[in-house]
Design a protein around this motif. Structure first.
Motif, PDB file in Angstrom:
ATOM      1  N   ASP A 179       0.824  -1.208   0.000  1.00 21.75           N
ATOM      2  CA  ASP A 179       0.000   0.000   0.000  1.00 21.75           C
ATOM      3  C   ASP A 179       0.858   1.258   0.000  1.00 21.75           C
ATOM      4  OD1 ASP A 179      -2.220  -1.621   0.088  1.00 21.75           O
ATOM      5  OD2 ASP A 179      -2.548  -1.378   2.239  1.00 21.75           O
ATOM      6  N   ASP A 216       0.702   3.911  -3.001  1.00 22.33           N
ATOM      7  CA  ASP A 216       0.298   5.281  -2.706  1.00 22.33           C
ATOM      8  C   ASP A 216       1.342   6.272  -3.225  1.00 22.33           C
ATOM      9  OD1 ASP A 216      -1.948   4.294  -1.507  1.00 22.33           O
ATOM     10  OD2 ASP A 216      -1.280   4.655   0.551  1.00 22.33           O
ATOM     11  N   GLN A 231      -7.403  -3.085  -2.593  1.00 19.14           N
ATOM     12  CA  GLN A 231      -7.207  -1.752  -3.157  1.00 19.14           C
ATOM     13  C   GLN A 231      -8.544  -1.039  -3.381  1.00 19.14           C
ATOM     14  OE1 GLN A 231      -4.373   0.133  -3.753  1.00 19.14           O
ATOM     15  NE2 GLN A 231      -3.458  -1.470  -2.494  1.00 19.14           N
ATOM     16  N   ARG A 272      -9.787   0.370  -0.201  1.00 15.22           N
ATOM     17  CA  ARG A 272      -9.055   1.547   0.270  1.00 15.22           C
ATOM     18  C   ARG A 272      -9.407   2.806  -0.517  1.00 15.22           C
ATOM     19  NH1 ARG A 272      -3.652   1.798  -0.425  1.00 15.22           N
ATOM     20  NH2 ARG A 272      -3.331   3.023   1.471  1.00 15.22           N
TER      21      ARG A 272
END
Length: 637
Positions: free
Chosen positions: A103, A107, A151, A154
């Protein structure tokens, strides 16, 4: 000044839409915007996490992302999946994964760099797949589905729209095939990945109605496709697909074809030859899009080669794009070409700072108070920026003879608008990749065939040996391992295309005469012609200031995708804050620099400061300026 003669003259107006005389323009997606690399170090969760967290590597990626908008859109990183850590099995024996490191890196790619990953489904997360050979198929399906669903949970499915998914890289090579795939287990693995992609996604709408998952394409087999006896896995997948293409687990057929001697022609001819062989064996596969996602001049990124340091590599990459475009238009075995990608996003190391297959030269400054990295953009980096300026419709490649053995490649492109194709034109002129010092003078009359009804302007930029070659500048100073600030600034002033001529065009139609008799070989020229009615420069977005070392910062910003074609250069402004919190006047710190790309490295020296406020604006070919970016404050800790 470089002896390139540009003459703009009036001639009879030609009324045309998407054609000029016998020139026909075709829709041209920018199919060359992928880069890739393999992280250094141990291939496991700890090793890959350490490698991708390296500040030098992040700095390298930050610079790659600071090319003009659309120059690089996707990055393909081997073993990226190893960032996902196996944690434990649940009571029913299903693996539970920790996605935190994955992650963090995703990001960084999305939020700071605006790059999309190419996720290769390859790895052995914590030994799960080796330890459970009978469960591999189920575990792959579960991992693929879990990764995508994680994903989506999120950030929503919109983040994944531009992601690409690919099967295991070069599975026939022992160095990559760490799960010891057999012909049978490999096909089971590919089918499992396909099922995982198909099942991923939120099936429940807020209103309770059933929603089918978004279809996600699978690319593969990412193979070298040598002889069947040594590369059976990839060939067997094609055999399976040929039997019933509608049930083929892959949607884009990916292959790897590099050169041997370092020329673009080798790469394109090798790709043509391979696809012809595949279609001869499996003609039903002609309906699949294809991609060469390792289209590099020579195999072995780390092997130092002189041509990879200077303008020759830049010209080779640009010629490759042009030749692939020609092959795509020619009803050849590459007519279904979807994309090409280059493995040149590596981080070079001493003593081969420039000569390895990279986009930037990396200097590890070990003798400073805090060791740090300095990066210099190579001519091949600049070439990607020039290609990004091409329009969305292109003619076939023209060859203009220089002598009996050599020709200049010419690629004309236009972009549509309210006023037709004449609103924006971009043309690349490319000298031969390899040519002797004695050649017939190139004196070519190029017809612009503009169909415009208002004022226009043109701009030309050049890539040439020595003048736009930081490697040459470095060599002239003895090739020091630790170049000082003065030498680094000199290299950076040579790292962008050289602005040659710019000016107005008052006639409806004009022609261009180019005389390159005295220009050293090889060279590349980008000619842009802009109508005054083309969209004006928009405000630069997301201004970012990143520390390089004490009193030195890397400044980058995001461009609007439809407003920078007519950009001349950027201006970077700075207002210093002193120790007492007082402010000086705004200072144009990029004065004297040609900045066609959205980044600038600022190093005011030992007596200067980087603490204060920054803002950026663009200047176009009509000398009109964009609004300033948002002002960003930077404070060195």
């Amino acid at each position: 000044m470089l002896p390139l003669l540009l003459i703009l003259a009036t001639f009879v107006r030609i009324h045309a839409h998407y054609t000029s005389g016998d020139v026909v323009y075709h829709p041209m997606p920018h199919f060359w915007t992928g880069v890739g690399f393999c992280p250094a170090g141990q291939i496991d969760h700890v090793g890959i996490t350490f490698a991708l967290a390296d500040p030098a590597l992040r700095y390298n990626l930050r610079q790659i992302a600071a090319l003009p908008v659309g120059a690089v859109t996707h990055i393909r990183i081997h073993w990226l999946l190893e960032l996902i850590q196996f944690w434990q099995y649940d009571p029913s024996g299903i693996p539970i994964y920790d996605f935190s490191k994955f992650d963090d890196f995703i990001d960084f790619l999305h939020e700071e760099l605006r790059l999309s990953p190419v996720v290769e489904w390859m790895g052995n997360l914590g030994g799960v797949f080796i330890e459970n050979p009978m469960q591999q198929s189920f575990y792959w399906e579960h991992l693929v589905k879990s990764t995508i669903n994680h994903q989506i949970a999120r950030h929503g499915s919109s983040r994944l729209v531009n992601w690409r998914y690919e099967t295991w890289n070069e599975p026939d090579l022992h160095g990559y095939n760490k799960l010891n795939f057999t012909a049978e287990s490999y096909l089971d693995y590919v089918q499992a990945v396909r099922r995982g992609l198909s099942k991923a996604g939120n099936l429940d709408n807020p209103d309770g109605k059933l929603q089918l998952p978004m279809y996600r394409s699978l690319r593969g087999p990412a193979g070298l496709f040598k002889d069947l006896s040594n590369h059976p896995l990839c060939w067997n997948l094609l055999k399976l697909c040929s039997q019933r293409v509608v049930y083929c687990p892959i949607d884009v057929l990916t292959f790897h074809r590099k050169g041997i001697e370092g020329t673009a022609t080798e790469i394109v001819n090798g790709s043509l030859s391979l696809m012809a062989k595949i279609y001869e064996e499996y003609p039903s596969l002609k309906q699949l899009p294809v991609a060469n996602d390792e289209a590099d001049p020579v195999a072995g990124w780390s092997t130092p080669r002189e041509f990879q340091a200077d303008v020759r590599y830049a010209v080779t990459l640009m010629s490759m794009v042009m030749q692939f475009w020609h092959a795509k238009l020619a009803a050849s075995p590459l007519s279904k070409l979807e994309s090409i990608s280059h493995d040149n996003a590596f981080l070079s190391y001493h003593p081969h700072e420039f000569t390895q297959r990279t986009l930037l030269a990396h200097f590890r400054m070990n003798e400073t108070q805090s060791p740090h990295s300095q990066l210099i953009q190579k001519p091949v980096y600049a070439a990607l920026g020039m290609l990004a300026k091409l329009g969305n419709r292109a003619a076939d490649v023209e060859l203009v003879n220089m002598d009996t053995k050599h020709s200049v490649e010419v690629l004309r492109t236009v972009s549509n608008g309210v006023g037709g194709p004449g609103q924006y034109m971009a043309t690349i002129f490319l000298s031969p990749e390899e040519a002797g010092p004695k050649m017939t003078a190139f004196h070519h009359k190029y017809t612009l065939n503009m169909s415009i009804a208002n004022e226009s302007a043109f701009i030309t930029e050049l890539l040439v040996p020595q003048t736009t070659d930081p490697y040459y500048v470095w060599q002239q100073e003895g090739s020091p391992a630790y170049p000082n600030a003065t030498l680094r600034e000199a290299m950076r002033k040579a790292q962008t295309p050289r602005l040659y001529k710019t000016g107005p065009i008052w006639q409806y139609n004009s022609e261009l005469v180019i005389n390159s008799a005295s220009i050293p070989l090889p060279w590349a020229m980008l000619l842009r012609v802009c109508s005054a009615s083309w969209p004006k420069l928009r405000r630069p977005q997301q201004l970012s200031i990143a520390e390089v070392t004490h009193r030195e910062v890397f400044i980058s910003w995001m461009e609007h995708p439809k407003s920078t074609q007519c950009l001349l250069s950027y201006e970077v402004w700075f207002k210093e804050r002193d120790n007492n919190g007082l402010f000086a006047d705004w200072l144009l710190i990029s004065r004297g620099w040609h900045l066609p790309y959205p980044s600038f490295q600022y190093a005011p020296g030992d007596k200067g400061s980087v603490n204060g406020f920054y803002k950026v604006r663009g200047v176009d070919v009509f000398n009109e300026t964009s609004p300033y970016s948002q002002i960003v404050e930077y404070l060195e800790l």
